[in-house]
Design a protein around this motif. Structure first.
Motif, PDB file in Angstrom:
ATOM      1  N   ILE A   1       0.837  -1.204   0.000  1.00  0.00           N
ATOM      2  CA  ILE A   1       0.000   0.000   0.000  1.00  0.00           C
ATOM      3  C   ILE A   1       0.871   1.253   0.000  1.00  0.00           C
ATOM      4  CG2 ILE A   1      -1.772   1.281   1.246  1.00  0.00           C
ATOM      5  CD1 ILE A   1      -2.633  -1.397  -0.133  1.00  0.00           C
ATOM      6  N   GLU A   2       1.927   1.245   0.810  1.00  0.00           N
ATOM      7  CA  GLU A   2       2.803   2.415   0.867  1.00  0.00           C
ATOM      8  C   GLU A   2       3.539   2.617  -0.454  1.00  0.00           C
ATOM      9  OE1 GLU A   2       4.185   5.857   2.250  1.00  0.00           O
ATOM     10  OE2 GLU A   2       2.654   4.570   3.156  1.00  0.00           O
ATOM     11  N   LEU A   3       3.976   1.522  -1.074  1.00  0.00           N
ATOM     12  CA  LEU A   3       4.651   1.621  -2.368  1.00  0.00           C
ATOM     13  C   LEU A   3       3.731   2.240  -3.412  1.00  0.00           C
ATOM     14  CD1 LEU A   3       7.157   0.843  -4.156  1.00  0.00           C
ATOM     15  CD2 LEU A   3       5.893  -1.260  -4.699  1.00  0.00           C
ATOM     16  N   VAL A   4       2.503   1.762  -3.481  1.00  0.00           N
ATOM     17  CA  VAL A   4       1.565   2.297  -4.467  1.00  0.00           C
ATOM     18  C   VAL A   4       1.207   3.741  -4.128  1.00  0.00           C
ATOM     19  CG1 VAL A   4      -0.727   2.024  -5.495  1.00  0.00           C
ATOM     20  CG2 VAL A   4       0.690   0.004  -5.041  1.00  0.00           C
ATOM     21  N   ARG A   5       1.087   4.058  -2.854  1.00  0.00           N
ATOM     22  CA  ARG A   5       0.818   5.445  -2.455  1.00  0.00           C
ATOM     23  C   ARG A   5       1.942   6.361  -2.955  1.00  0.00           C
ATOM     24  NH1 ARG A   5      -2.251   7.940   1.441  1.00  0.00           N
ATOM     25  NH2 ARG A   5      -2.856   5.946   2.387  1.00  0.00           N
ATOM     26  N   GLU A   6       3.191   5.936  -2.755  1.00  0.00           N
ATOM     27  CA  GLU A   6       4.338   6.753  -3.161  1.00  0.00           C
ATOM     28  C   GLU A   6       4.424   6.907  -4.672  1.00  0.00           C
ATOM     29  OE1 GLU A   6       7.700   4.738  -1.605  1.00  0.00           O
ATOM     30  OE2 GLU A   6       7.251   5.178   0.490  1.00  0.00           O
TER      31      GLU A   6
END
Length: 316
Positions: A182-187
């Motif tokens: 989720i954090e990777l896609v958010r970034e």
């Protein structure tokens, strides 16, 4: 005083290389197509040390490739421990001897691809954040991106590999890795948004759709096509998409530290990717995924803009 290593390595980019027999038994096999394509950038600017397991090394030499290239180092045959030694190089704490990536072109029906050393090579690459490239497309892309990062001009023949707007990406994460996904896609939402389609298994798909609604509140419809959860068949659904040519990328953030009840489903997905080795690239850890995104952006930034096609003359 310890004896010197029988396989001394110069301080350069180091790559482990192995290929099952299927991929080097004919002149147009995957290994030879890869080496012919990358040979110019291998010689310059990359100049890597390539640690090639016995039969793979011998096949490259037999085919007359990388002639007089001193960076091609022969490791023993697999049955004599060559692949085991590559695993050791992945975990080697000495930066002067550790490898930076492992390329293992796998025949999905070759029993040796399930031997402990083959499984351990992938697992240790994930643990130590080293790219593990088991398909031809993944290896081609990795070399192109490394070459561009080293100052080479993009190879225009490979532009279709980076036409993400015509491709589908599968996004999969084990429970311990879902927050990272989720954090990777958010970034990098804009990067993933470029793909024509995104698919994901179970909970991961639901979380990504929630994220998309948060980041793009005006959009309608699902950002990700959510499939079944992995244990209930989602991995098998992705495998079918791969076999049908309907999915070209798999980002699978794996947790290598836990036993997985649906291991057979995961292996099925991997086997499907390796069956269509020219059509699919797979990434298995967060660091490799971030490098891929950054390197793809760098290549796009230095690639010449496409020449607009003239409008057809409709004057009659």
């Amino acid at each position: 005083m310890p004896s010197p290593s029988p396989f001394p390595l110069p301080p350069s980019l180091r790559i482990g290389l192995a290929a099952n027999r299927l991929h080097h038994d004919t002149p147009d096999a995957a290994l030879f197509r890869l080496v012919r394509e990358i040979e110019p950038v291998v010689r310059k600017p990359l100049a890597p040390t390539i640690l090639a397991v016995g039969r793979t090394h011998d096949a490259i030499r037999r085919e007359g490739l990388l002639e007089d290239y001193d960076g091609l180092v022969r490791y023993p045959y697999g049955r004599e421990g060559g692949l085991m030694r590559l695993v050791s190089r992945v975990v080697d704490p000495d930066p002067a001897t550790a490898i930076h990536a492992a390329i293992y072109l796998i025949d999905p029906v070759d029993p040796s691809s399930t031997f402990p050393e083959a499984v351990a090579l992938k697992r240790q690459c994930i643990i130590h954040a080293r790219p593990f490239l088991s398909t031809l497309l993944g290896a081609r892309e990795w070399f192109e991106l490394r070459a561009v990062a080293a100052g080479a001009s993009p190879n225009p023949a490979l532009d279709p590999l980076f036409d993400f707007g015509s491709q589908t990406i599968a996004l999969v994460a084990h429970d311990a890795r879902k927050a990272e996904m989720i954090e990777l896609v958010r970034e990098h939402f804009d990067f993933f948004d470029r793909f024509a389609m995104r698919v994901a298994t179970g909970t991961t798909g639901g979380l990504l759709n929630e994220l998309a609604r948060e980041l793009r509140p005006g959009r309608s419809g699902a950002w990700v096509r959510a499939l079944k959860s992995g244990p209930l068949g989602g991995d098998a659904q992705i495998a079918e998409l791969l076999l049908d040519g309907a999915c070209q990328r798999v980002l699978f953030l794996e947790d290598p530290h836990v036993a997985r009840q649906h291991e057979a489903d995961i292996q099925l997905l991997e086997r499907a990717a390796r069956t269509v080795t020219e059509q699919v690239a797979c990434y298995g850890d967060l660091a490799t995924a971030r490098d891929w995104i950054a390197d793809a952006a760098r290549r796009a930034a230095v690639s010449p803009a496409p020449v607009p096609r003239p409008a057809p003359d409709r004057a009659g």
